[in-house]
Design a protein around this motif. Structure first.
Motif, PDB file in Angstrom:
ATOM      1  N   VAL A  58     -13.628  19.661  55.927  1.00 27.84           N
ATOM      2  CA  VAL A  58     -14.611  19.085  56.847  1.00 27.84           C
ATOM      3  C   VAL A  58     -14.481  19.751  58.211  1.00 27.84           C
ATOM      4  O   VAL A  58     -15.478  20.099  58.847  1.00 27.84           O
ATOM      5  CB  VAL A  58     -14.441  17.548  56.943  1.00 27.84           C
ATOM      6  CG1 VAL A  58     -15.282  16.974  58.071  1.00 27.84           C
ATOM      7  CG2 VAL A  58     -14.802  16.895  55.617  1.00 27.84           C
ATOM      8  N   SER A  59     -13.260  19.948  58.671  1.00 25.76           N
ATOM      9  CA  SER A  59     -13.033  20.600  59.968  1.00 25.76           C
ATOM     10  C   SER A  59     -13.611  22.004  60.008  1.00 25.76           C
ATOM     11  O   SER A  59     -14.204  22.419  61.006  1.00 25.76           O
ATOM     12  CB  SER A  59     -11.533  20.662  60.274  1.00 25.76           C
ATOM     13  OG  SER A  59     -11.003  19.368  60.362  1.00 25.76           O
ATOM     14  N   SER A  60     -13.447  22.735  58.930  1.00 24.73           N
ATOM     15  CA  SER A  60     -13.982  24.086  58.854  1.00 24.73           C
ATOM     16  C   SER A  60     -15.511  24.077  58.924  1.00 24.73           C
ATOM     17  O   SER A  60     -16.116  24.896  59.612  1.00 24.73           O
ATOM     18  CB  SER A  60     -13.508  24.740  57.557  1.00 24.73           C
ATOM     19  OG  SER A  60     -14.141  25.973  57.360  1.00 24.73           O
ATOM     20  N   ILE A  61     -16.125  23.150  58.214  1.00 25.56           N
ATOM     21  CA  ILE A  61     -17.593  23.033  58.239  1.00 25.56           C
ATOM     22  C   ILE A  61     -18.065  22.665  59.643  1.00 25.56           C
ATOM     23  O   ILE A  61     -19.052  23.212  60.143  1.00 25.56           O
ATOM     24  CB  ILE A  61     -18.072  22.001  57.197  1.00 25.56           C
ATOM     25  CG1 ILE A  61     -17.733  22.478  55.779  1.00 25.56           C
ATOM     26  CG2 ILE A  61     -19.576  21.745  57.335  1.00 25.56           C
ATOM     27  CD1 ILE A  61     -17.931  21.427  54.697  1.00 25.56           C
ATOM     28  N   MET A  62     -17.338  21.763  60.296  1.00 26.02           N
ATOM     29  CA  MET A  62     -17.681  21.364  61.669  1.00 26.02           C
ATOM     30  C   MET A  62     -17.686  22.571  62.603  1.00 26.02           C
ATOM     31  O   MET A  62     -18.633  22.779  63.367  1.00 26.02           O
ATOM     32  CB  MET A  62     -16.654  20.348  62.196  1.00 26.02           C
ATOM     33  CG  MET A  62     -16.711  18.991  61.591  1.00 26.02           C
ATOM     34  SD  MET A  62     -15.258  17.974  62.034  1.00 26.02           S
ATOM     35  CE  MET A  62     -15.100  18.258  63.787  1.00 26.02           C
ATOM     36  N   ARG A  63     -16.611  23.346  62.544  1.00 22.96           N
ATOM     37  CA  ARG A  63     -16.491  24.510  63.437  1.00 22.96           C
ATOM     38  C   ARG A  63     -17.556  25.558  63.133  1.00 22.96           C
ATOM     39  O   ARG A  63     -18.184  26.101  64.038  1.00 22.96           O
ATOM     40  CB  ARG A  63     -15.101  25.132  63.305  1.00 22.96           C
ATOM     41  CG  ARG A  63     -14.013  24.372  64.016  1.00 22.96           C
ATOM     42  CD  ARG A  63     -12.712  25.160  64.083  1.00 22.96           C
ATOM     43  NE  ARG A  63     -12.221  25.573  62.773  1.00 22.96           N
ATOM     44  CZ  ARG A  63     -11.470  24.810  61.968  1.00 22.96           C
ATOM     45  NH1 ARG A  63     -11.142  23.589  62.331  1.00 22.96           N
ATOM     46  NH2 ARG A  63     -11.061  25.265  60.803  1.00 22.96           N
ATOM     47  N   ARG A  64     -17.745  25.825  61.859  1.00 27.87           N
ATOM     48  CA  ARG A  64     -18.680  26.880  61.457  1.00 27.87           C
ATOM     49  C   ARG A  64     -20.114  26.583  61.906  1.00 27.87           C
ATOM     50  O   ARG A  64     -20.848  27.475  62.318  1.00 27.87           O
ATOM     51  CB  ARG A  64     -18.637  27.051  59.955  1.00 27.87           C
ATOM     52  CG  ARG A  64     -19.532  28.139  59.438  1.00 27.87           C
ATOM     53  CD  ARG A  64     -19.475  28.175  57.937  1.00 27.87           C
ATOM     54  NE  ARG A  64     -19.324  29.531  57.491  1.00 27.87           N
ATOM     55  CZ  ARG A  64     -19.142  29.880  56.250  1.00 27.87           C
ATOM     56  NH1 ARG A  64     -19.037  28.981  55.317  1.00 27.87           N
ATOM     57  NH2 ARG A  64     -19.051  31.137  55.917  1.00 27.87           N
ATOM     58  N   HIS A  65     -20.494  25.303  61.836  1.00 33.02           N
ATOM     59  CA  HIS A  65     -21.881  24.929  62.148  1.00 33.02           C
ATOM     60  C   HIS A  65     -22.015  24.201  63.475  1.00 33.02           C
ATOM     61  O   HIS A  65     -23.117  23.759  63.822  1.00 33.02           O
ATOM     62  CB  HIS A  65     -22.451  24.094  60.996  1.00 33.02           C
ATOM     63  CG  HIS A  65     -22.475  24.865  59.718  1.00 33.02           C
ATOM     64  ND1 HIS A  65     -23.444  25.800  59.437  1.00 33.02           N
ATOM     65  CD2 HIS A  65     -21.616  24.882  58.670  1.00 33.02           C
ATOM     66  CE1 HIS A  65     -23.196  26.344  58.257  1.00 33.02           C
ATOM     67  NE2 HIS A  65     -22.090  25.805  57.767  1.00 33.02           N
ATOM     68  N   GLN A  66     -20.917  24.085  64.189  1.00 32.45           N
ATOM     69  CA  GLN A  66     -20.882  23.465  65.513  1.00 32.45           C
ATOM     70  C   GLN A  66     -21.532  22.085  65.506  1.00 32.45           C
ATOM     71  O   GLN A  66     -22.451  21.789  66.289  1.00 32.45           O
ATOM     72  CB  GLN A  66     -21.529  24.391  66.551  1.00 32.45           C
ATOM     73  CG  GLN A  66     -20.810  25.707  66.653  1.00 32.45           C
ATOM     74  CD  GLN A  66     -21.464  26.652  67.630  1.00 32.45           C
ATOM     75  OE1 GLN A  66     -22.593  26.456  68.059  1.00 32.45           O
ATOM     76  NE2 GLN A  66     -20.743  27.704  67.977  1.00 32.45           N
ATOM     77  N   VAL A  67     -21.039  21.246  64.593  1.00 34.72           N
ATOM     78  CA  VAL A  67     -21.510  19.865  64.490  1.00 34.72           C
ATOM     79  C   VAL A  67     -20.303  18.937  64.531  1.00 34.72           C
ATOM     80  O   VAL A  67     -19.167  19.363  64.371  1.00 34.72           O
ATOM     81  CB  VAL A  67     -22.317  19.624  63.193  1.00 34.72           C
ATOM     82  CG1 VAL A  67     -23.593  20.462  63.178  1.00 34.72           C
ATOM     83  CG2 VAL A  67     -21.475  19.900  61.959  1.00 34.72           C
ATOM     84  N   SER A  68     -20.579  17.662  64.731  1.00 33.88           N
ATOM     85  CA  SER A  68     -19.497  16.673  64.796  1.00 33.88           C
ATOM     86  C   SER A  68     -19.030  16.281  63.389  1.00 33.88           C
ATOM     87  O   SER A  68     -19.728  16.502  62.397  1.00 33.88           O
ATOM     88  CB  SER A  68     -19.979  15.424  65.533  1.00 33.88           C
ATOM     89  OG  SER A  68     -20.928  14.734  64.738  1.00 33.88           O
ATOM     90  N   ARG A  69     -17.864  15.665  63.359  1.00 34.31           N
ATOM     91  CA  ARG A  69     -17.316  15.147  62.101  1.00 34.31           C
ATOM     92  C   ARG A  69     -18.287  14.115  61.517  1.00 34.31           C
ATOM     93  O   ARG A  69     -18.532  14.082  60.319  1.00 34.31           O
ATOM     94  CB  ARG A  69     -15.947  14.523  62.362  1.00 34.31           C
ATOM     95  CG  ARG A  69     -15.265  14.005  61.122  1.00 34.31           C
ATOM     96  CD  ARG A  69     -13.844  13.551  61.428  1.00 34.31           C
ATOM     97  NE  ARG A  69     -13.000  14.621  61.929  1.00 34.31           N
ATOM     98  CZ  ARG A  69     -12.347  15.504  61.169  1.00 34.31           C
ATOM     99  NH1 ARG A  69     -12.433  15.419  59.861  1.00 34.31           N
ATOM    100  NH2 ARG A  69     -11.610  16.446  61.707  1.00 34.31           N
ATOM    101  N   ARG A  70     -18.847  13.263  62.362  1.00 39.01           N
ATOM    102  CA  ARG A  70     -19.800  12.241  61.923  1.00 39.01           C
ATOM    103  C   ARG A  70     -21.000  12.894  61.231  1.00 39.01           C
ATOM    104  O   ARG A  70     -21.479  12.402  60.211  1.00 39.01           O
ATOM    105  CB  ARG A  70     -20.242  11.399  63.124  1.00 39.01           C
ATOM    106  CG  ARG A  70     -21.349  10.415  62.874  1.00 39.01           C
ATOM    107  CD  ARG A  70     -21.152   9.320  61.840  1.00 39.01           C
ATOM    108  NE  ARG A  70     -19.827   8.829  61.637  1.00 39.01           N
ATOM    109  CZ  ARG A  70     -19.354   8.406  60.451  1.00 39.01           C
ATOM    110  NH1 ARG A  70     -20.106   8.441  59.384  1.00 39.01           N
ATOM    111  NH2 ARG A  70     -18.132   7.963  60.337  1.00 39.01           N
ATOM    112  N   THR A  71     -21.489  14.004  61.763  1.00 39.65           N
ATOM    113  CA  THR A  71     -22.628  14.702  61.155  1.00 39.65           C
ATOM    114  C   THR A  71     -22.277  15.174  59.753  1.00 39.65           C
ATOM    115  O   THR A  71     -23.061  14.988  58.815  1.00 39.65           O
ATOM    116  CB  THR A  71     -23.060  15.898  62.027  1.00 39.65           C
ATOM    117  OG1 THR A  71     -23.515  15.392  63.292  1.00 39.65           O
ATOM    118  CG2 THR A  71     -24.172  16.695  61.376  1.00 39.65           C
ATOM    119  N   VAL A  72     -21.102  15.764  59.601  1.00 40.75           N
ATOM    120  CA  VAL A  72     -20.683  16.242  58.277  1.00 40.75           C
ATOM    121  C   VAL A  72     -20.575  15.059  57.312  1.00 40.75           C
ATOM    122  O   VAL A  72     -21.018  15.136  56.164  1.00 40.75           O
ATOM    123  CB  VAL A  72     -19.366  17.030  58.355  1.00 40.75           C
ATOM    124  CG1 VAL A  72     -18.887  17.449  56.967  1.00 40.75           C
ATOM    125  CG2 VAL A  72     -19.533  18.264  59.236  1.00 40.75           C
TER     126      VAL A  72
END
Length: 93
Positions: A58-72
């Motif tokens: 989840v952290s990797s997806i957050m960083r890659r797409h510049q979104v919050s944890r809540r969004t993921v």
């Protein structure tokens, strides 16, 4: 003596091996995922492909797409709702 170390096959007689069952399950999963990808919104598609197929965190997806944890997590929640509906449709047909 060889017969003393052999396994009694009496209980193995009722066991059936059906290689098509595994293949049919694979086909059902492939159909479900294909239909799910068609119905996904962009964020859901990101979660599906990156978390499940590429095994990203989840952290990797957050960083890659510049979104919050809540969004993921929202992407995941809406994706799971769609997957559940599709699965229910497949099992009733």
């Amino acid at each position: 003596m060889r017969t003393q170390s052999q396994v009694n096959l009496e209980h193995a007689l009722p066991i059936t091996i059906d290689p098509m069952t595994e293949q049919e399950t694979h086909w059902q999963l492939t159909a479900l995922l294909t239909e799910l990808l068609v119905q996904c919104r962009p964020g859901e598609r990101i979660y599906l492909t990156e978390f499940f197929f590429e095994e990203q965190t989840v952290s990797s997806i957050m960083r890659r797409h510049q979104v919050s944890r809540r969004t993921v997590y929202n992407w995941r929640a809406s994706l799971l709702v769609k997957a559940h509906k599709l699965y229910q449709q497949q099992t009733t047909n």
